[in-house]
Write a protein that holds these residues in place. Structure first.
Motif, PDB file in Angstrom:
ATOM      1  N   PRO A  91      -4.771  -7.385  -4.498  1.00 56.56           N
ATOM      2  CA  PRO A  91      -3.641  -8.037  -3.832  1.00 56.56           C
ATOM      3  C   PRO A  91      -2.421  -7.138  -3.682  1.00 56.56           C
ATOM      4  O   PRO A  91      -1.702  -7.222  -2.677  1.00 56.56           O
ATOM      5  CB  PRO A  91      -3.354  -9.253  -4.725  1.00 56.56           C
ATOM      6  CG  PRO A  91      -4.025  -8.981  -6.012  1.00 56.56           C
ATOM      7  CD  PRO A  91      -5.182  -8.091  -5.721  1.00 56.56           C
ATOM      8  N   GLU A  92      -2.166  -6.269  -4.649  1.00 60.21           N
ATOM      9  CA  GLU A  92      -1.019  -5.371  -4.553  1.00 60.21           C
ATOM     10  C   GLU A  92      -1.205  -4.362  -3.421  1.00 60.21           C
ATOM     11  O   GLU A  92      -0.281  -4.072  -2.651  1.00 60.21           O
ATOM     12  CB  GLU A  92      -0.809  -4.634  -5.878  1.00 60.21           C
ATOM     13  CG  GLU A  92      -0.385  -5.530  -7.032  1.00 60.21           C
ATOM     14  CD  GLU A  92       1.012  -6.108  -6.846  1.00 60.21           C
ATOM     15  OE1 GLU A  92       1.816  -5.511  -6.105  1.00 60.21           O
ATOM     16  OE2 GLU A  92       1.286  -7.164  -7.454  1.00 60.21           O
ATOM     17  N   GLY A  93      -2.417  -3.830  -3.307  1.00 57.45           N
ATOM     18  CA  GLY A  93      -2.691  -2.893  -2.225  1.00 57.45           C
ATOM     19  C   GLY A  93      -2.607  -3.562  -0.862  1.00 57.45           C
ATOM     20  O   GLY A  93      -2.091  -2.986   0.101  1.00 57.45           O
ATOM     21  N   ALA A  94      -3.096  -4.808  -0.764  1.00 57.53           N
ATOM     22  CA  ALA A  94      -3.017  -5.533   0.501  1.00 57.53           C
ATOM     23  C   ALA A  94      -1.575  -5.840   0.870  1.00 57.53           C
ATOM     24  O   ALA A  94      -1.178  -5.735   2.042  1.00 57.53           O
ATOM     25  CB  ALA A  94      -3.826  -6.823   0.402  1.00 57.53           C
ATOM     26  N   ALA A  95      -0.758  -6.203  -0.128  1.00 63.52           N
ATOM     27  CA  ALA A  95       0.629  -6.579   0.142  1.00 63.52           C
ATOM     28  C   ALA A  95       1.450  -5.418   0.703  1.00 63.52           C
ATOM     29  O   ALA A  95       2.467  -5.649   1.372  1.00 63.52           O
ATOM     30  CB  ALA A  95       1.273  -7.110  -1.134  1.00 63.52           C
ATOM     31  N   GLU A  96       1.018  -4.184   0.461  1.00 65.07           N
ATOM     32  CA  GLU A  96       1.756  -3.024   0.953  1.00 65.07           C
ATOM     33  C   GLU A  96       1.857  -2.987   2.479  1.00 65.07           C
ATOM     34  O   GLU A  96       2.787  -2.396   3.032  1.00 65.07           O
ATOM     35  CB  GLU A  96       1.102  -1.725   0.458  1.00 65.07           C
ATOM     36  CG  GLU A  96       1.215  -1.507  -1.038  1.00 65.07           C
ATOM     37  CD  GLU A  96       0.491  -0.250  -1.480  1.00 65.07           C
ATOM     38  OE1 GLU A  96      -0.118   0.429  -0.614  1.00 65.07           O
ATOM     39  OE2 GLU A  96       0.519   0.062  -2.685  1.00 65.07           O
ATOM     40  N   VAL A  97       0.899  -3.597   3.174  1.00 61.69           N
ATOM     41  CA  VAL A  97       0.868  -3.515   4.642  1.00 61.69           C
ATOM     42  C   VAL A  97       1.198  -4.848   5.309  1.00 61.69           C
ATOM     43  O   VAL A  97       1.072  -4.967   6.530  1.00 61.69           O
ATOM     44  CB  VAL A  97      -0.517  -3.015   5.127  1.00 61.69           C
ATOM     45  CG1 VAL A  97      -0.766  -1.601   4.640  1.00 61.69           C
ATOM     46  CG2 VAL A  97      -1.631  -3.945   4.653  1.00 61.69           C
ATOM     47  N   ILE A  98       1.654  -5.826   4.534  1.00 61.91           N
ATOM     48  CA  ILE A  98       1.959  -7.156   5.058  1.00 61.91           C
ATOM     49  C   ILE A  98       3.468  -7.315   5.228  1.00 61.91           C
ATOM     50  O   ILE A  98       4.230  -6.995   4.307  1.00 61.91           O
ATOM     51  CB  ILE A  98       1.426  -8.247   4.101  1.00 61.91           C
ATOM     52  CG1 ILE A  98      -0.101  -8.104   3.934  1.00 61.91           C
ATOM     53  CG2 ILE A  98       1.777  -9.633   4.622  1.00 61.91           C
ATOM     54  CD1 ILE A  98      -0.882  -8.230   5.210  1.00 61.91           C
ATOM     55  N   PRO A  99       3.939  -7.783   6.389  1.00 59.97           N
ATOM     56  CA  PRO A  99       5.375  -8.016   6.572  1.00 59.97           C
ATOM     57  C   PRO A  99       5.950  -8.906   5.480  1.00 59.97           C
ATOM     58  O   PRO A  99       5.282  -9.819   4.982  1.00 59.97           O
ATOM     59  CB  PRO A  99       5.452  -8.700   7.944  1.00 59.97           C
ATOM     60  CG  PRO A  99       4.243  -8.201   8.669  1.00 59.97           C
ATOM     61  CD  PRO A  99       3.181  -8.083   7.625  1.00 59.97           C
ATOM     62  N   PRO A 133      -4.673   4.976   4.944  1.00 55.91           N
ATOM     63  CA  PRO A 133      -4.928   4.624   3.536  1.00 55.91           C
ATOM     64  C   PRO A 133      -5.659   3.305   3.335  1.00 55.91           C
ATOM     65  O   PRO A 133      -5.217   2.442   2.571  1.00 55.91           O
ATOM     66  CB  PRO A 133      -3.504   4.583   2.957  1.00 55.91           C
ATOM     67  CG  PRO A 133      -2.657   4.124   4.098  1.00 55.91           C
ATOM     68  CD  PRO A 133      -3.270   4.750   5.336  1.00 55.91           C
ATOM     69  N   LEU A 134      -6.789   3.164   3.987  1.00 62.21           N
ATOM     70  CA  LEU A 134      -7.562   1.943   3.803  1.00 62.21           C
ATOM     71  C   LEU A 134      -8.044   1.784   2.362  1.00 62.21           C
ATOM     72  O   LEU A 134      -8.231   0.654   1.894  1.00 62.21           O
ATOM     73  CB  LEU A 134      -8.766   1.931   4.758  1.00 62.21           C
ATOM     74  CG  LEU A 134      -8.469   1.723   6.240  1.00 62.21           C
ATOM     75  CD1 LEU A 134      -8.124   3.047   6.917  1.00 62.21           C
ATOM     76  CD2 LEU A 134      -9.637   1.086   6.954  1.00 62.21           C
TER      77      LEU A 134
END
Length: 250
Positions: free
Chosen positions: A47-55, A217-218
């Motif tokens: 979730p932390e990695g996903a949140a990096e690319v979410i507005p 950075p996928l």
């Protein structure tokens, strides 16, 4: 000094669709993609990695679901090409959506249409869906030879699947043309896109993030487990969306 002869321009700037104004790169919507070959993997991500690319005004549910999709379009009204998308499940005002964080294509028309109309963050890459023995696999490379993702499925049985009721968001960013001007930034909901299953299969699959790239950075999505995967043919239609947030006005 004598005034030179002049002719006034004849191109009307009203009701233009795209560029060039007199002969646009792509046709008006909707766009059609019959018999699209699709390889799709649902997985749980960090979730932390996903949140990096979410507005920042969207929320990421935990556990965090991500969809990786390979498309192979043998024919479309944008021409034949391949596409790869990463969509992260998010909450917009409490409502479930998917947010397109990454997208790659191998067609200039597909790239331009996606970026200009809906704000899909498309880049050029090397990608394909191929078959080997009883397996189907998709891969993404950028640049060529640097493998970022590989997914493999062994189709074993028909999949019961319905069109996804959750729509997809994209963050449309158009840089300013004037010095000191503000960019156009909009959150777009592609709510009228339709992916209709025709012949769809499921079976065991593998998802591998092969190499780390801080340019793409996928790998930071940090896959934890595969939820399910499908492979098959779909009819795909792209139509207008709607602007749900216009950050340019803030």
């Amino acid at each position: 000094m004598a005034m030179q002869n002049r002719i006034k321009g004849k191109l009307s700037v009203r009701n233009l669709w795209s560029m060039p104004g007199n002969t646009p790169l792509f046709a008006k919507l909707p766009q059609y993609f019959p018999d699209a070959e699709v390889l799709q993997v649902f997985f749980e991500a960090d979730p932390e990695g996903a949140a990096e690319v979410i507005p920042e005004d969207l929320e990421v549910p935990v556990p965090t679901e991500v969809i990786i999709t390979f498309f192979k379009f043998p024919f479309s009204t944008l021409g034949p090409y391949n596409e790869f998308a990463v969509d992260i499940k998010v909450l917009l005002d409490g409502q479930e959506k998917y947010y397109t964080a990454y997208n790659y294509v191998n067609s200039d028309v597909g790239l331009a249409a996606g970026r200009e109309v809906w704000g899909v963050p498309k880049k050029f890459a090397v990608l394909d869906i191929r078959r080997s023995f009883d397996l189907v696999y998709g891969f993404l490379e950028r640049p060529e030879g640097l493998r970022l993702i590989t997914t493999v499925i062994r189709p074993e049985e028909p999949a019961r699947i319905e069109p996804l009721p959750i729509t997809r968001l994209a963050l449309k960013v158009i840089p300013p043309a004037g010095d000191g001007a503000e960019p156009l930034v909009q959150l777009v909901d592609r709510y009228r896109h339709k992916l209709t299953p025709k012949s769809v299969w499921t079976g065991p699959c593998t998802l591998v993030f092969n190499n780390k790239s801080d340019i793409d950075p996928l790998y930071r999505l940090g896959p934890r487990r595969v939820i399910r995967c499908v492979y098959g043919t779909f009819d795909y239609v792209l139509d207008f969306g709607r602007v749900v947030k216009d950050y340019s006005r803030y």
